[in-house]
Design a protein around this motif. Structure first.
Motif, mmCIF file in Angstrom:
data_model
loop_
_atom_site.group_PDB
_atom_site.id
_atom_site.type_symbol
_atom_site.label_atom_id
_atom_site.label_comp_id
_atom_site.label_asym_id
_atom_site.label_seq_id
_atom_site.Cartn_x
_atom_site.Cartn_y
_atom_site.Cartn_z
ATOM 1 N N LEU A 17 -5.828 6.940 -6.980
ATOM 2 C CA LEU A 17 -7.148 6.314 -6.848
ATOM 3 C C LEU A 17 -7.159 5.210 -5.785
ATOM 4 C CD1 LEU A 17 -8.029 6.165 -10.623
ATOM 5 C CD2 LEU A 17 -9.336 7.398 -8.882
ATOM 6 N N ARG A 18 -6.014 4.929 -5.177
ATOM 7 C CA ARG A 18 -5.954 3.893 -4.136
ATOM 8 C C ARG A 18 -6.581 4.402 -2.843
ATOM 9 N NH1 ARG A 18 -0.127 1.170 -4.083
ATOM 10 N NH2 ARG A 18 -1.220 -0.315 -2.733
ATOM 11 N N PRO A 19 -7.070 3.504 -1.999
ATOM 12 C CA PRO A 19 -7.660 3.925 -0.722
ATOM 13 C C PRO A 19 -6.695 4.811 0.071
ATOM 14 C CG PRO A 19 -8.099 1.606 -1.096
ATOM 15 C CD PRO A 19 -7.135 2.051 -2.177
ATOM 16 N N HIS A 24 -9.400 8.747 -4.533
ATOM 17 C CA HIS A 24 -10.199 7.559 -4.231
ATOM 18 C C HIS A 24 -11.642 7.932 -3.915
ATOM 19 C CE1 HIS A 24 -11.938 4.375 -1.726
ATOM 20 N NE2 HIS A 24 -11.303 3.559 -2.563
ATOM 21 N N GLU A 35 -12.995 -3.848 -3.886
ATOM 22 C CA GLU A 35 -11.633 -3.338 -4.053
ATOM 23 C C GLU A 35 -10.716 -4.286 -3.305
ATOM 24 O OE1 GLU A 35 -11.297 0.839 -2.960
ATOM 25 O OE2 GLU A 35 -13.365 1.188 -3.612
#
Length: 143
Positions: A17-19, A24, A35
């Motif tokens: 889910l991180r950039p 994401h 964020e």
């Protein structure tokens, strides 16, 4: 007995889910107000493989992002993330448990209470016994 709704906490995300990671844009785009980089102590990161698991262990720390949902998107985002993480509160077959823990903003060291998805007890036991730890605590440096 009906459980009360969970508090509107930000989410601490540490994997897909991180950039720049595959989930994401699928889950967070348009649903977040902010964020920001953060760390969470008391966790150790393990390779899934393909996605990570954070296991509650003293002495460890995990890098990630503190994600604040837009207020009008909070309920929808919470449900979507619970489904993505196979998190059904009280179900022993869940892969993850959603728990409230303290994260620390990297920008200024401010502590923030946030939801984080940690490996459910049975999964955590398997990972501790036979899992592959990500020693850096940062999913983005695993390669």
């Amino acid at each position: 007995m009906t459980l009360p709704p969970p508090p509107h906490l930000p989410f601490f995300v540490y994997g897909t889910l991180r950039p720049g990671e595959p989930n994401h844009d699928l889950f967070l785009r348009g649903r977040t107000a902010r964020e920001e980089p953060a760390r969470m102590s008391g966790l150790k990161l393990y390779d899934g493989p393909g996605y990570p698991y954070a296991v509650e262990e003293s002495g460890g720390a995990v890098s990630g992002e503190l994600v604040t949902a837009r207020p009008q998107a909070y309920g929808e985002l919470l449900a979507a993330l619970d489904q993505l993480e196979n998190c059904v509160p009280g179900d022993p077959r869940s892969l993850y448990d959603r728990v409230a823990r303290q994260a620390v903003r990297e920008s200024d060291g401010t502590p923030v209470r946030a939801w984080v998805y940690v490996a459910a007890p049975a999964v955590a036991a398997r990972l501790r016994a036979r899992g592959t730890p990500i020693e850096s605590g940062d999913w983005l440096t695993r390669r």
